[in-house]
Enzyme design. Sequence first.
Site, PDB file in Angstrom:
ATOM      1  N   LYS A   1      62.884  87.791  78.435  1.00  0.00           N
ATOM      2  CA  LYS A   1      64.032  87.033  78.205  1.00  0.00           C
ATOM      3  C   LYS A   1      65.120  88.053  77.237  1.00  0.00           C
ATOM      4  O   LYS A   1      66.213  87.821  77.142  1.00  0.00           O
ATOM      5  CB  LYS A   1      63.725  85.754  77.526  1.00  0.00           C
ATOM      6  CG  LYS A   1      64.753  84.931  76.723  1.00  0.00           C
ATOM      7  CD  LYS A   1      64.296  83.914  75.616  1.00  0.00           C
ATOM      8  CE  LYS A   1      63.892  84.300  74.338  1.00  0.00           C
ATOM      9  NZ  LYS A   1      64.897  84.461  73.499  1.00  0.00           N
ATOM     10  N   ASN A   2      64.109  88.577  76.253  1.00  0.00           N
ATOM     11  CA  ASN A   2      64.765  89.264  75.076  1.00  0.00           C
ATOM     12  C   ASN A   2      65.833  90.503  75.663  1.00  0.00           C
ATOM     13  O   ASN A   2      66.439  91.070  74.876  1.00  0.00           O
ATOM     14  CB  ASN A   2      63.910  89.614  74.136  1.00  0.00           C
ATOM     15  CG  ASN A   2      63.715  88.691  72.971  1.00  0.00           C
ATOM     16  OD1 ASN A   2      64.327  87.587  73.159  1.00  0.00           O
ATOM     17  ND2 ASN A   2      62.541  88.611  72.467  1.00  0.00           N
TER      18      ASN A   2
ATOM     19  N   CYS B   1      67.226  80.566  67.201  1.00  0.00           N
ATOM     20  CA  CYS B   1      65.978  79.757  66.616  1.00  0.00           C
ATOM     21  C   CYS B   1      65.925  79.463  65.068  1.00  0.00           C
ATOM     22  O   CYS B   1      66.754  80.251  64.281  1.00  0.00           O
ATOM     23  CB  CYS B   1      64.678  80.761  66.828  1.00  0.00           C
ATOM     24  SG  CYS B   1      64.029  80.283  68.513  1.00  0.00           S
TER      25      CYS B   1
ATOM     26  N   ARG C   1      69.495  84.466  59.448  1.00  0.00           N
ATOM     27  CA  ARG C   1      69.690  85.516  60.289  1.00  0.00           C
ATOM     28  C   ARG C   1      71.008  86.577  60.249  1.00  0.00           C
ATOM     29  O   ARG C   1      71.920  86.013  60.940  1.00  0.00           O
ATOM     30  CB  ARG C   1      69.399  84.981  61.735  1.00  0.00           C
ATOM     31  CG  ARG C   1      67.988  84.732  61.679  1.00  0.00           C
ATOM     32  CD  ARG C   1      67.791  84.185  62.908  1.00  0.00           C
ATOM     33  NE  ARG C   1      67.185  85.125  63.938  1.00  0.00           N
ATOM     34  CZ  ARG C   1      66.568  85.078  65.278  1.00  0.00           C
ATOM     35  NH1 ARG C   1      66.658  83.817  65.766  1.00  0.00           N
ATOM     36  NH2 ARG C   1      66.172  86.156  65.925  1.00  0.00           N
TER      37      ARG C   1
ATOM     38  N   ASP D   1      57.440  87.556  67.165  1.00  0.00           N
ATOM     39  CA  ASP D   1      57.557  86.541  68.148  1.00  0.00           C
ATOM     40  C   ASP D   1      56.076  86.002  68.709  1.00  0.00           C
ATOM     41  O   ASP D   1      55.879  85.381  69.471  1.00  0.00           O
ATOM     42  CB  ASP D   1      58.356  87.007  69.405  1.00  0.00           C
ATOM     43  CG  ASP D   1      59.631  86.927  69.322  1.00  0.00           C
ATOM     44  OD1 ASP D   1      60.342  86.400  67.955  1.00  0.00           O
ATOM     45  OD2 ASP D   1      60.517  87.446  70.019  1.00  0.00           O
TER      46      ASP D   1
ATOM     47  N   ARG E   1      63.537  77.597  76.360  1.00  0.00           N
ATOM     48  CA  ARG E   1      64.610  78.531  76.230  1.00  0.00           C
ATOM     49  C   ARG E   1      63.940  79.978  76.570  1.00  0.00           C
ATOM     50  O   ARG E   1      64.474  80.851  76.917  1.00  0.00           O
ATOM     51  CB  ARG E   1      64.766  78.644  74.725  1.00  0.00           C
ATOM     52  CG  ARG E   1      65.492  77.539  74.024  1.00  0.00           C
ATOM     53  CD  ARG E   1      65.714  77.846  72.546  1.00  0.00           C
ATOM     54  NE  ARG E   1      66.608  78.689  72.308  1.00  0.00           N
ATOM     55  CZ  ARG E   1      67.542  78.631  71.504  1.00  0.00           C
ATOM     56  NH1 ARG E   1      67.687  77.752  70.545  1.00  0.00           N
ATOM     57  NH2 ARG E   1      68.466  79.773  71.156  1.00  0.00           N
TER      58      ARG E   1
HETATM   59  C1  UD1 Z   1      64.308  89.757  65.991  1.00  0.00           C
HETATM   60  C2  UD1 Z   1      62.986  90.755  66.394  1.00  0.00           C
HETATM   61  C3  UD1 Z   1      62.855  90.688  67.469  1.00  0.00           C
HETATM   62  C4  UD1 Z   1      62.594  89.465  68.281  1.00  0.00           C
HETATM   63  C5  UD1 Z   1      63.937  88.470  67.927  1.00  0.00           C
HETATM   64  C6  UD1 Z   1      63.627  87.014  68.016  1.00  0.00           C
HETATM   65  C7  UD1 Z   1      62.208  92.609  65.006  1.00  0.00           C
HETATM   66  C8  UD1 Z   1      62.772  93.841  64.496  1.00  0.00           C
HETATM   67  N1  UD1 Z   1      63.356  92.002  65.604  1.00  0.00           N
HETATM   68  O1  UD1 Z   1      65.328  90.468  66.569  1.00  0.00           O
HETATM   69  O2  UD1 Z   1      61.644  91.547  68.016  1.00  0.00           O
HETATM   70  O3  UD1 Z   1      62.504  89.281  69.506  1.00  0.00           O
HETATM   71  O4  UD1 Z   1      63.790  88.446  66.322  1.00  0.00           O
HETATM   72  O5  UD1 Z   1      62.679  86.351  67.437  1.00  0.00           O
HETATM   73  O6  UD1 Z   1      61.047  92.257  65.199  1.00  0.00           O
HETATM   74  N2  UD1 Z   1      68.476  91.918  59.145  1.00  0.00           N
HETATM   75  C9  UD1 Z   1      69.456  91.968  58.365  1.00  0.00           C
HETATM   76  N3  UD1 Z   1      70.786  92.295  58.636  1.00  0.00           N
HETATM   77  C10 UD1 Z   1      71.453  92.435  59.860  1.00  0.00           C
HETATM   78  C11 UD1 Z   1      70.331  92.287  61.137  1.00  0.00           C
HETATM   79  C12 UD1 Z   1      69.010  91.821  60.748  1.00  0.00           C
HETATM   80  O7  UD1 Z   1      69.271  91.774  57.182  1.00  0.00           O
HETATM   81  O8  UD1 Z   1      72.444  92.464  60.054  1.00  0.00           O
HETATM   82  C13 UD1 Z   1      67.160  91.507  59.181  1.00  0.00           C
HETATM   83  C14 UD1 Z   1      66.698  89.986  59.631  1.00  0.00           C
HETATM   84  O9  UD1 Z   1      66.996  89.146  58.802  1.00  0.00           O
HETATM   85  C15 UD1 Z   1      65.275  90.563  59.836  1.00  0.00           C
HETATM   86  C16 UD1 Z   1      65.170  92.000  60.268  1.00  0.00           C
HETATM   87  O10 UD1 Z   1      66.462  92.675  59.625  1.00  0.00           O
HETATM   88  O11 UD1 Z   1      64.505  90.443  58.666  1.00  0.00           O
HETATM   89  C17 UD1 Z   1      65.219  92.287  62.034  1.00  0.00           C
HETATM   90  O12 UD1 Z   1      66.211  91.454  62.503  1.00  0.00           O
HETATM   91  P1  UD1 Z   1      66.877  91.494  63.886  1.00  0.00           P
HETATM   92  O13 UD1 Z   1      65.803  92.757  64.581  1.00  0.00           O
HETATM   93  O14 UD1 Z   1      68.191  92.052  63.935  1.00  0.00           O
HETATM   94  O15 UD1 Z   1      66.649  90.057  64.453  1.00  0.00           O
HETATM   95  P2  UD1 Z   1      66.611  89.895  66.053  1.00  0.00           P
HETATM   96  O16 UD1 Z   1      67.632  90.928  66.677  1.00  0.00           O
HETATM   97  O17 UD1 Z   1      67.013  88.471  66.073  1.00  0.00           O
END
Ligand code: UD1
Length: 419
Positions: free
Chosen positions: A22-23, A117, A122, A305, A396
């Site tokens: 999915k991701n 989620c 985020r 995850d 989802r």
């Molecule tokens: C994250 C997970 C991903 C998972 C997805 C859904 C990691 C590194 N990423 O991806 O494996 O599939 O959630 O659960 O494990 N952050 C900031 N500022 C930003 C972007 C991110 O502070 O602009 C922080 C987030 O709050 C978090 C970390 O960086 O603590 C990782 O975030 P990110 O990898 O961007 O989140 P997803 O892409 O949603």
Amino acid sequence: MEKLTIEGGGALKGEINVSGMKNSALPIIFATILLKGDSVIKNIPLVSDVLNSLEILREMGAKITVLDSHSVLINTDNISSEIKAHALISKMRASSYLMGTMLARFGHAELPMPGGCNFGVRPIEQHLKGFSLLGAVCNEENDFVLISTKNPLKSTKITLDKISVGATINIVLASLFIEGVTVIENVAVEPHVDDLIHFLNSAGAKIIRYGRRIFCEGVKQLHGVEYEIYPDMIEALTYLTYVGATGGEIVLKNTNTAHLSYVLDIFSKMGADVGITEREVKFRAYRALDGANVTTAPYPLFPTDLHPQFASLLCFSKNGGIIKEGIFPTRFAYVGELQKMGACMKQGNGYIEVLPSKLHSATVNATDLRAGAALICAALATHGVSTINNVNYIVRGYEDLTNKISSLGGKIKLLKGEQ
Ligand code: UD1
């Protein structure tokens, strides 16, 4: 609202085919905005987030043809630069990939703040930092993100302050057509990032990843492709928690065992019998597994995850363990629900201590996708009939969940509406 009932207590045994990831399906679907002509995406998982992404593209004017149960043809040649489907976008975190794709194709993007989620803040400032360094102007107004550029974007070096899957993918997408080489440092190296890069390179992009550095040499255009999405590592690992908690055995087919190796090693140390070939995992857990302490962190370490499902598994282990959450410090909404089933868990600041517990059946609520998957794990391993509400979160991300669990001997039913 749909709910699941599970009569637990029996060992799961059998084999399943792991679905597409999915991701990576989500960014790949949004990345078709940058390809000219028809693309055929194969091994697409039939989960609601994927269907919603296709719907967002359709509402923008894309031609979407379902070829078979896991293949779809997408042509975005005539899409409009106006993003519609605002309600769907606000529900899905992955719709943030419209920022990078729309900026690259049309020079501007205007969309509601992407949803997702329900486990805490985020932020997207790393995405916006990347776009700004490439020359775009970014603003957030009334829950909308506005990104635009009057002049062509310029290649540069961008160092992410945090490892972020979303920001890595978005900046790659925005850089594809920029003259020269854009360098992105401190990138995420999750298999979903590599799947997207592989897809884009098949379409004519020139992207190389060396460790935590990506070099993206701009190209004039990308062409349609036929591409097969990687297998879903989180789905595969989730089923291993189910078999580990119930005591049983499983063969996971159509998986990429390299993506699973960090966690498989932990399962082995906990006493599971793990055999691997390149595409298959044989996993047996005929006695309660030992406990383990883990910390979630960016790939290749323990995935956030899998945190809730692993916490469930630890309830059934011999000596429990501690899970520290290194990515989303408030990802603990599932804890109260597992406690309704009798789980002994002590929550601290950013971690949870799980003690071996005697669980009983109960009615519980999925609070997000992986939290829902964790409740299924607990219900499968607990005698009696448990009910899990809010199945909409679980569908989802898990394809054909009830059939897959039934094929392993699990007694699970999906009840529609007010039953
Ligand atoms: C994250 C997970 C991903 C998972 C997805 C859904 C990691 C590194 N990423 O991806 O494996 O599939 O959630 O659960 O494990 N952050 C900031 N500022 C930003 C972007 C991110 O502070 O602009 C922080 C987030 O709050 C978090 C970390 O960086 O603590 C990782 O975030 P990110 O990898 O961007 O989140 P997803 O892409 O949603």
